[in-house]
Design an enzyme around this catalytic site. Structure first.
Site, PDB file in Angstrom:
ATOM      1  N   GLY A 224      77.374  60.877 -38.664  1.00 49.88           N
ATOM      2  CA  GLY A 224      78.033  59.588 -38.594  1.00 49.88           C
ATOM      3  C   GLY A 224      79.310  59.659 -37.774  1.00 49.88           C
ATOM      4  O   GLY A 224      79.564  58.841 -36.924  1.00 49.88           O
ATOM      5  N   PHE A 225      80.124  60.679 -38.068  1.00 51.59           N
ATOM      6  CA  PHE A 225      81.407  60.866 -37.382  1.00 51.59           C
ATOM      7  C   PHE A 225      82.261  59.611 -37.470  1.00 51.59           C
ATOM      8  O   PHE A 225      83.051  59.327 -36.573  1.00 51.59           O
ATOM      9  CB  PHE A 225      81.205  61.287 -35.925  1.00 51.59           C
ATOM     10  CG  PHE A 225      80.298  62.472 -35.753  1.00 51.59           C
ATOM     11  CD1 PHE A 225      80.605  63.687 -36.352  1.00 51.59           C
ATOM     12  CD2 PHE A 225      79.138  62.376 -35.012  1.00 51.59           C
ATOM     13  CE1 PHE A 225      79.775  64.777 -36.216  1.00 51.59           C
ATOM     14  CE2 PHE A 225      78.294  63.471 -34.867  1.00 51.59           C
ATOM     15  CZ  PHE A 225      78.611  64.677 -35.466  1.00 51.59           C
ATOM     16  N   ILE A 451      76.118  63.457 -45.028  1.00 50.27           N
ATOM     17  CA  ILE A 451      75.828  62.966 -43.671  1.00 50.27           C
ATOM     18  C   ILE A 451      75.551  64.131 -42.730  1.00 50.27           C
ATOM     19  O   ILE A 451      75.813  64.065 -41.531  1.00 50.27           O
ATOM     20  CB  ILE A 451      76.973  62.070 -43.152  1.00 50.27           C
ATOM     21  CG1 ILE A 451      78.310  62.822 -43.141  1.00 50.27           C
ATOM     22  CG2 ILE A 451      77.097  60.825 -44.014  1.00 50.27           C
ATOM     23  CD1 ILE A 451      79.420  62.044 -42.421  1.00 50.27           C
ATOM     24  N   GLY A 452      74.993  65.187 -43.313  1.00 49.20           N
ATOM     25  CA  GLY A 452      74.703  66.381 -42.525  1.00 49.20           C
ATOM     26  C   GLY A 452      75.725  67.474 -42.739  1.00 49.20           C
ATOM     27  O   GLY A 452      75.588  68.579 -42.238  1.00 49.20           O
ATOM     28  N   GLY A 494      85.630  63.544 -48.709  1.00 50.57           N
ATOM     29  CA  GLY A 494      84.414  63.482 -49.503  1.00 50.57           C
ATOM     30  C   GLY A 494      84.358  64.526 -50.586  1.00 50.57           C
ATOM     31  O   GLY A 494      84.344  64.203 -51.786  1.00 50.57           O
ATOM     32  N   ASN A 576      81.745  76.528 -49.366  1.00 50.93           N
ATOM     33  CA  ASN A 576      80.511  77.185 -48.925  1.00 50.93           C
ATOM     34  C   ASN A 576      80.767  77.695 -47.514  1.00 50.93           C
ATOM     35  O   ASN A 576      80.976  76.906 -46.588  1.00 50.93           O
ATOM     36  CB  ASN A 576      79.348  76.179 -48.948  1.00 50.93           C
ATOM     37  CG  ASN A 576      78.042  76.781 -48.451  1.00 50.93           C
ATOM     38  OD1 ASN A 576      77.999  77.461 -47.432  1.00 50.93           O
ATOM     39  ND2 ASN A 576      76.967  76.526 -49.170  1.00 50.93           N
ATOM     40  N   GLY A 649      86.018  68.408 -42.620  1.00 52.95           N
ATOM     41  CA  GLY A 649      85.111  67.716 -41.704  1.00 52.95           C
ATOM     42  C   GLY A 649      85.732  67.367 -40.381  1.00 52.95           C
ATOM     43  O   GLY A 649      85.022  67.174 -39.396  1.00 52.95           O
ATOM     44  N   GLU A 650      87.039  67.238 -40.342  1.00 58.71           N
ATOM     45  CA  GLU A 650      87.647  66.705 -39.130  1.00 58.71           C
ATOM     46  C   GLU A 650      88.581  67.651 -38.412  1.00 58.71           C
ATOM     47  O   GLU A 650      88.768  67.558 -37.195  1.00 58.71           O
ATOM     48  CB  GLU A 650      88.343  65.381 -39.474  1.00 58.71           C
ATOM     49  CG  GLU A 650      87.300  64.293 -39.599  1.00 58.71           C
ATOM     50  CD  GLU A 650      87.695  63.125 -40.471  1.00 58.71           C
ATOM     51  OE1 GLU A 650      87.948  62.060 -39.910  1.00 58.71           O
ATOM     52  OE2 GLU A 650      87.721  63.271 -41.704  1.00 58.71           O
TER      53      GLU A 650
END
Lengths: 687, 326
Positions: A224-225, A451-452, A494, A576, A649-650
């Site tokens: 999605g990004f 979302i992956g 998230g 993880n 994520g970012e």
């Protein structure tokens, strides 16, 4: 101990075997297909939609347009007020839709719909001196557009430069797709979204329905990004309208080309950086002035200047954001909105300052470490930027960095660059339910989104640890708004948000099992973290990192390749190792694209992004991704949340483009201040 | 996409007859470009004549060291053929620099030659394009043309031909075998592809119904020292900003013969005849290469945003020749 282990994705086999169903692959009886008709003007009004020829095609069920489309309850957001008005605010806006028995018929008939317009002139080009520049009331998510503190003083060394970044499109692998199913007055939307619960709430409001009558399901999402965030994109609304109209389930898959106009993108920017410092590199004054675009359809003020508010110590500091409201598609979130373009400018300017002072760029950053967050005045929950820089410098062989423009290997100029990275670490309230299943295993439910990223897997590990059982005995259910509320996958929040709720639910269940004296099927525990989050102590919470890049610039062609990148991150506890590495490396690859190959090119005459497919919009391919590595400090942050994680994520994209740009300067001796840095701009500056 | 008929003829004659049956018939090879264009609405054939299964899928070495290449040979197979890799590295390199492995496995030699420009305006049916709709205008001239032509373009079209393979074949002077309504004939390269002039909608000199059945690449012993250099922003899966196919025959420090063709610069693969002429008989030095490159690039007429291609082509020509010249 499962947390931190490099567990394979729990749904990995389902994905590679094709059993994992994405939104567009859901099967229901009686489904038909919708295709959007898009505006071919950038500004004006629809005069008429002639669907005669389209309706005459066998298999066409209906054609929707303004005037006869079902009404929405809330039309305050023009982007989402699909088919509710004749106004056209950008080229590519949805102005009609064809619903047909098959996708092929729908696509054929779509081309037969004749739309006539009253066309007004359009203004689609962002310039640094655009006459319409204005100060937004706030910048995303909810911050002041301008800040200023301290008195400017004469500086011994100063840098005053402007950087330019083009528009970028998110381009997740899976295009947006929706399957809308009405059963009576209940709507189920299988939708490719980063947040099923928030998507449900937003759609219920648009449709004027209570949230209980809307369900959004997104079991698997192919990236999605930010483009699948909330508020939804117009395609989801259109699918719901089409299905309501024809009284059958409707599938609507956005094409790659359509994604360049209706599913968001990153604004282009002009960013002026002014830094004054003493000769020994200590920053006295720092200014970051941002110019960006927004659409007349909806304002989005990307917070590119916020990094300069918190990154380095300074006596005086000023940041501003100005927007031009243009007849362009709606820009929105794209991986690290704000931090990503902002740190490109700040970290490039820091490199220029280091050169002007004659100080190593790693050392310059170390000298400007603030003791507290300069923005809030709060202490940092943890800030290990200096360790990231030092460890990275050692691992990367930074000491062998050449003087600018001096290292030549055959037909290549070789250089190294560094940049810092940062991203906020926050958490939002969430709820989770942990339950003992009939077979004695455990089920944990939360409307989280994978979302992956591997969120489902990380949550499984968190739950297993909290329950004190192996991961094989835990099943995590996510991706469904019918599950306990979870916020969307965004802002790198998230896992912190969902994981916190999962942790509390599982801790509670474990206590309950202990009290009961056994894992009785049906025992359950619900958790809600809103109270805990509200009462969090006042800390400035951010992840940090250091990015290093080596580039080789071909002296004949100007082609730039990146043989090595290293990212060192201090981003809290890693849940993880395998998944975390993918997130970091993936962000760095995206930063590589931003630096060297990606650019959405505005067609000034017609007002849309011209290079609207993956053959023309160049994301990096495998051959571009050579020695990229990411490592991290063991960095649990007890002040971030009970898990100690900060979100990953970012931050991988933040600073990556600056590190590469700084390496290009080191290789060539020339400073390129416009992205992407590619042969057309490099060639004039080669020896 | 618009509904269409599909036929699979048994041989070339039947294919040609079938193609003449429908006003907008098109031959289908690997479909790697045509199917995309159909989805985009750029190509709207009423009949697809599938020729990928015709018996033109072999590569044969002729007794004199030449090659006969079937039109239905897949790009991957041609790139992997020992006689291509050994004797014609610029052809193998050109093939392998193009597209992706999956596309090369599907794409045919004839289809590669006949692929359409990737000019963004041509591929977007919501915008004018003289190549798509004659007389509708060329927005690229004033619009986005950073990767369009610098040579041989016209006031009607500034598109480039996208093929890499065709650039190498143009350097070789390959002969194209055509089976047409009037029988068989051969077309030399360059010569298959047209410059746009005032009819940019016509890419080649082929007539309706003409089917490319194969190619002859005549022997060119010095092409064992040849090279294809392709410049692009990303390392793979991108069309050329500029490409150079070059073969050089040097004896005692003098250029005895050479072949040079350019890609990414014109509506057709561009044989650099002036360059070749200027270089024959000259010392094999970088100075000679640069002078020869200038002789060719003097013809260039860059647009507002693609003048970078001139120094880029010059540098890459010089470097490629210098590497071949030893």
């Amino acid at each position: 101990m499962e947390l931190g282990a490099p567990l394979d994705r729990v749904e990995g086999w389902d994905k590679v075997a094709g059993r994992a169903r994405y939104s567009g692959e859901q099967r229901v009886a009686g489904v038909c297909h919708a295709v959007a008709v898009q505006a071919e003007i950038a500004h004006g009004e629809v005069l008429a939609v002639d669907a005669t020829a389209a309706r005459a095609v066998p298999g066409v069920i209906d054609v929707l347009a303004y005037g006869d489309a079902p009404a929405l309850a809330d039309t305050s957001d023009f982007e989402l007020a699909v088919l509710q008005s004749p106004r056209v605010a950008y080229r590519g806006q949805i102005v009609a839709a064809v619903v047909a028995e098959t996708l092929e018929i729908a696509r054929h008939a779509q081309r037969l719909v004749r739309v006539t317009y009253d066309e007004l002139g359009h203004d689609v080009e962002l310039t640094p001196d655009h006459p319409g520049l204005y100060r937004p009331e706030k910048i995303s998510p909810d911050d002041p557009p301008d800040t200023g503190e301290g008195e400017e003083t004469p500086a011994e060394v100063s840098v005053d430069v402007t950087y330019e970044t083009p528009a970028f499109h998110n381009n997740p692998m899976e295009p947006h797709a929706t399957l809308a199913v009405w059963e009576g007055d209940h709507l189920t939307l299988y939708d490719s979204t980063q947040g099923a619960a928030a998507q449900r709430d937003a759609l219920a409001a648009l449709l004027g329905m209570p949230a209980e009558r809307v369900r959004v399901v997104a079991h698997h999402v192919g990236g999605g990004f930010g483009s699948k965030g909330v508020p939804p994109r117009p395609n989801s609304v259109l699918a719901a309208l089409c299905a309501r109209r024809v009284g059958r389930p409707v599938k609507l898959a956005v094409t790659r080309q359509q994604m360049f106009s209706i599913t968001g993108y990153r604004t282009p920017t002009f960013q002026r950086m002014r830094i004054g410092a003493s000769k020994d590199g200590r920053i006295a004054d720092i200014e970051h002035h941002v110019i960006e675009q927004t659409s007349t359809a909806r304002e989005f003020a990307e917070q590119s200047g916020v990094v300069t508010r918190m990154m380095y110590a300074a006596r005086a500091r000023r940041t501003t954001h100005r927007l031009a409201r243009l007849d362009v598609p709606v820009n929105s979130w794209m991986r690290a909105p704000g931090e990503c373009p902002g740190m490109y400018a700040l970290e490039s300017a820091m490199d220029e300052l280091a050169e002007a002072c004659g100080i190593d760029p790693v050392e310059l950053r170390i000298r400007n470490e603030p003791e507290r967050d300069p923005d809030s005045g709060n202490p940092f929950s943890s800030r290990r930027l200096v360790e990231c820089l030092r460890l990275g410098a050692e691992r990367f062989g930074w000491s062998s960095r050449p003087e600018p423009g001096t290292r030549r290997e055959g037909r290549h100029l070789v250089g190294m660059g560094v940049a810092a990275a940062t991203y906020p670490a926050a958490a939002r309230p969430a709820q989770a339910l942990a339950r003992v299943a009939d077979d004695g295993s455990f089920t944990v439910s939360i409307a989280a989104a994978d979302i992956g990223t591997g969120a489902r897997t990380a949550l499984t590990q968190i739950a297993a640890d909290a329950l004190g059982v192996p991961v094989a005995r835990v099943r995590v259910e996510i991706g469904d708004s019918a599950l306990p509320y979870g916020p969307l996958a965004g802002g790198s929040m998230g896992n912190a948000s969902w994981g916190w709720a999962v942790l509390r639910a599982c801790e509670g269940l474990r206590d309950g099992i202990a009290r009961y004296g056994g894992a009785e099927p049906g025992l359950e525990c619900r958790a809600d973290t809103s109270g805990e989050i509200k009462n969090q102590e006042a800390y400035a919470r951010h992840s940090f990192g250091a990015q290093f890049a080596e580039v080789r610039v071909d002296v004949d062609s100007g082609e730039i390749r990146v043989p090595r990148m290293l990212g060192v991150f201090a981003a809290g506890r890693v849940m993880n190792a395998r998944l975390a590495r993918s997130q970091f490396v993936g962000g760095m690859v995206m930063g590589l694209g931003m630096a060297l190959t990606e650019e959405s090119r505005m067609d000034r005459e017609f007002g849309d992004y011209l290079n609207h497919d993956l053959a023309q919009y160049h994301v990096p391919v495998n051959a571009d991704v050579l020695g990229i590595d990411a490592i991290w400090l063991d960095d649990p942050d007890p002040h971030a949340n009970p898990l100690g994680g900060k979100g990953i994520g970012e931050i991988g994209i933040v600073g990556a483009a600056a590190a590469i740009g700084n390496a290009v300067h080191n290789a060539t001796g020339h400073r390129f201040r416009r992205l992407p840095i590619s042969p057309p701009s490099v060639i004039p500056h080669l020896p | 996409m618009r509904p269409f008929a599909y036929r699979r003829p048994a041989d070339a004659r039947a294919a040609v007859e079938a193609a003449l049956d429908a006003p907008r018939a098109m031959y289908l090879g690997g479909g790697t470009n045509l199917v995309d264009l159909m989805r985009l609405g750029v190509a709207e054939p009423d009949l697809l004549v599938d020729v990928a299964g015709l018996p033109y899928d072999t590569i044969r070495e002729t007794g004199d060291g030449g090659l006969e290449i079937g039109g239905a040979v897949r790009n991957s197979d041609l790139a992997a053929h020992p006689a291509v890799r050994r004797d014609r590295p610029m052809l193998a390199q050109a093939l392998l620099s193009a597209a992706s492995g999956q596309i090369r496995n599907a794409a045919t030699v004839a289809g590669n030659l006949l692929q359409r420009t990737r000019c963004a305006y041509f591929q977007d049916v919501s915008k004018p394009c003289n190549k798509r709709i004659p007389g509708s205008g060329c927005p690229a001239i004033e619009g986005d043309h950073y990767n369009l032509a610098i040579l041989g373009h016209s006031a009607h079209c500034v598109a480039t031909h996208p093929s890499d393979m065709a650039v190498a074949l143009t350097a070789f002077g390959a002969a194209v075998h055509v089976e047409g309504p009037g029988g068989r004939r051969e077309i030399g390269m360059p010569g298959l592809h047209r410059l746009p002039g005032d009819r940019p909608e016509v890419d080649t000199v082929l007539d309706p119904g003409d089917l490319i059945t194969g190619l002859t690449v005549r022997p060119l012993p010095f092409a064992a020292r040849s090279r294809y250099r392709k410049v692009r922003e990303r390392a793979s899966f991108a069309f050329a900003l500029v490409s150079v196919a070059a073969a050089l025959d040097v004896e005692d420090g003098t250029v005895r013969d050479c072949r040079v063709a350019l890609g990414g610069v014109a509506h057709a693969p561009w044989r650099a005849e002036r360059l070749e002429e200027a270089l024959r008989g000259r010392p094999a030095t970088e100075g000679s290469y640069a002078e020869a490159a200038d002789a060719e690039l003097d013809l260039a007429e860059p647009l507002r945003d693609n003048a970078y291609k001139i120094p880029l082509a010059r540098k890459v020509i010089v470097r490629t020749l210098a590497e071949l010249g030893g």
